[in-house]
Design a protein around this motif. Structure first.
Motif, short mmCIF file in Angstrom:
data_model
loop_
_atom_site.label_atom_id
_atom_site.label_comp_id
_atom_site.label_asym_id
_atom_site.label_seq_id
_atom_site.Cartn_x
_atom_site.Cartn_y
_atom_site.Cartn_z
N ASN A 1 -3.25 9.92 3.28
CA ASN A 1 -3.94 10.30 2.03
C ASN A 1 -4.79 11.55 2.16
O ASN A 1 -5.23 12.11 1.15
N GLU A 2 -5.04 11.97 3.38
CA GLU A 2 -5.91 13.11 3.62
C GLU A 2 -5.27 14.39 3.10
O GLU A 2 -4.10 14.68 3.36
N ASN A 3 -6.04 15.19 2.37
CA ASN A 3 -5.53 16.45 1.83
C ASN A 3 -5.54 17.55 2.89
O ASN A 3 -6.38 17.57 3.76
N SER B 1 -2.99 0.26 10.77
CA SER B 1 -2.31 0.70 9.55
C SER B 1 -3.26 1.39 8.59
O SER B 1 -2.88 2.35 7.89
N GLU B 2 -4.52 0.96 8.54
CA GLU B 2 -5.51 1.63 7.69
C GLU B 2 -5.78 3.05 8.17
O GLU B 2 -6.00 3.96 7.36
N LYS B 3 -5.76 3.25 9.48
CA LYS B 3 -5.93 4.60 10.03
C LYS B 3 -4.76 5.50 9.63
O LYS B 3 -4.95 6.67 9.31
N TRP B 4 -3.55 4.93 9.67
CA TRP B 4 -2.38 5.67 9.18
C TRP B 4 -2.57 6.04 7.71
O TRP B 4 -2.32 7.18 7.32
N MET B 5 -3.01 5.07 6.92
CA MET B 5 -3.14 5.31 5.49
C MET B 5 -4.17 6.38 5.19
O MET B 5 -3.95 7.23 4.31
N ASP B 6 -5.26 6.37 5.92
CA ASP B 6 -6.31 7.38 5.75
C ASP B 6 -5.74 8.78 6.01
O ASP B 6 -6.03 9.73 5.28
N LEU B 7 -4.93 8.90 7.07
CA LEU B 7 -4.37 10.21 7.41
C LEU B 7 -3.32 10.64 6.41
O LEU B 7 -3.24 11.83 6.03
N LYS C 1 -1.58 18.15 10.87
CA LYS C 1 -2.04 16.78 11.10
C LYS C 1 -1.13 16.10 12.11
O LYS C 1 0.09 16.28 12.07
N LYS D 1 0.82 -1.21 0.00
CA LYS D 1 0.00 0.00 0.00
C LYS D 1 0.86 1.27 0.00
O LYS D 1 0.36 2.35 -0.28
#
Length: 342
Positions: A340-342, A332-338, A128, A26
Motif C-alpha cells: 500500500n505504500e506510495n 502478512s500485515e508487513k507485506w500489506m503495508d509495503l 521497494k 485483504k
C-alpha cells in the motif's frame, strides 16, 4: 486490490503471505506467474498439459500494461535485469523480493560482467524491496534500495505445538533429500543411535538410499505436500535436524522447515548457514552446529537426547520464537503495508 507475482522460482511456498492476504479478503486476487516459459514448453511436450506455457509466454507483454502492484522475484545479476529495468522506467508499482545476502559479491561471480552489475545497481536504487534475511536487507540497502526486512512466515493455526509424548524419541528431517542438505550424516546418526527413531520426509536423489537403508529405526514418508498432513508429521517428532552446508552455488538462505518445526514444538539442531543463524539463538531456542562437521552434530545430538529439560526448553522457546517473529498474521500485515505504500 489485485497483486501479481512474477517469478523465476516455481515454488509458490515462498509467497505464503500474499496467499494469506487473499484468503483473509485483504487482497482481491493474487496471480502467480512463472517466467520460465521454455521450461513450461518442455513440460508440455512431456505431456503435462496444465503447465502455464502461454500465460508465461505473454506475461512480459501483459505486465507492461498492468496497474496492479507486481512482486518480482529473480536471482541477482541475471539477464532478467533488462526487463526489470523496463518495468521501472515505465513507473510500474514494483516490489523486488530477495533472500540473497551476498550483494557485495563475496560469494558470487557476476556472470553478466560490469554492464549487468551496473544495471542491477541502478534498478535497486529507490526500489521497494522485501528482504527475507537481515543480511539481504543490509546488502541491498547499500545500493539505495528501500528494503524492508520481512522473513518467511509460518501459519500457527496449522503448525500447532505437539501435546502427546512419544515413548521413543523421534528425530525428523523435512526437505529435499540431497547431499548438500546433510542427509547422509543424519542417516549416519541413525546407524549409531538405533534405539531412536529417525523419520525422513521429502524427495530427491537420495530418496532410494533412505528408503532402502535397511535400518529398522528409519521411516521414509516420501514427499508430503499438504501442509496439514505435514503438520501431523512434525507433531509426531521430538527433535528436528537441519544439517545443510553451503556449496559453490547454493546455501540455506532461510529455512522455512525450521520455523515450522519450532512452531510445532520440536527441539531444533541446525547448521550455521546464513538462514538458520538468524533464526536460532544457540543454546536458547536450539543448537547451531558447524557445517559439514559430523562430530559437532553427534555431540550436540547426544547432549540433547540425554537432557529432557533441554529438549523442553528448546521446544518452549522455539514456539515462542515462531509466535513472536514468524506468525503469518504479523508477516502478512508487513507485506500489506509495503504493497500500500506510495
Amino acid at each position: 486490490m489485485k497483486l501479481k507475482i512474477y517469478s523465476e522460482f516455481s515454488d509458490e511456498g515462498f509467497f505464503m503471505a500474499p496467499a494469506y492476504l487473499k484468503k483473509e479478503g485483504k487482497l482481491d486476487n493474487v496471480e502467480f506467474i512463472g517466467s520460465r516459459f521454455l521450461y513450461y514448453a518442455y513440460m508440455r511436450l512431456r505431456g503435462k498439459k496444465t503447465c502455464p506455457f502461454f500465460k508465461s509466454l505473454f506475461a512480459p507483454l501483459k505486465l507492461l500494461f498492468t496497474k496492479d502492484p507486481i512482486i518480482l522475484a529473480f536471482a541477482p545479476y541475471g539477464k532478467s535485469i533488462y526487463y526489470l529495468i523496463l518495468l521501472k522506467l515505465l513507473k510500474k508499482n514494483i516490489i523486488y523480493l530477495t533472500s540473497w545476502p551476498y550483494w557485495d559479491g563475496s560469494k558470487y561471480v557476476h556472470a553478466g560482467g560490469y554492464t549487468r552489475k551496473f544495471l542491477w545497481e541502478k534498478f535497486l536504487k529507490n526500489t521497494k524491496a522485501i528482504c527475507i534475511s537481515k543480511m539481504a536487507y543490509n546488502g541491498i540497502n547499500k545500493f539505495g534500495a528501500n528494503g524492508v526486512h520481512i522473513p518467511h512466515p509460518v501459519d500457527l493455526t496449522i503448525f500447532t505445538k505437539k501435546t502427546d509424548k512419544n515413548k521413543k524419541l523421534n528425530v525428523l528431517f523435512v526437505g529435499r533429500l540431497l547431499p548438500e542438505k546433510g542427509v547422509l550424516d543424519i542417516l549416519r546418526l541413525a546407524e549409531e543411535f538405533k534405539d531412536i527413531k529417525f523419520t525422513f520426509a521429502g524427495n530427491g536423489n537420495l530418496s532410494s538410499k533412505i528408503k532402502n537403508c535397511g535400518l529398522s529405526n528409519v521411516e521414509y514418508k516420501g514427499f508430503v505436500g499438504d501442509k496439514k498432513e505435514l503438520s501431523k508429521v512434525y507433531r509426531q517428532a521430538d527433535i528436528f535436524i537441519s544439517n545443510s552446508y553451503a556449496t559453490k552455488n547454493w546455501e540455506e538462505l532461510f529455512g522455512i522447515v525450521i520455523i515450522e518445526a519450532m512452531a510445532s514444538g520440536l527441539a531444533v539442531i541446525a547448521s550455521d548457514c546464513v538462514g538458520p543463524k538468524e533464526i536460532i539463538q544457540n543454546g536458547e531456542n536450539g543448537f547451531l552446529i558447524h557445517q559439514k562437521d559430523y562430530n559437532d552434530l553427534k555431540n550436540k545430538f547426544s547432549e540433547l537426547i540425554k537432557n529432557k529439560n533441554l529438549i523442553r526448553k528448546f521446544s518452549d522457546n522455539g514456539r515462542k520464537t515462531a509466535e513472536k517473529r514468524y506468525d503469518i498474521r504479523i508477516i502478512s500485515e508487513k507485506w500489506m503495508d509495503l504493497i500500500n505504500e506510495n
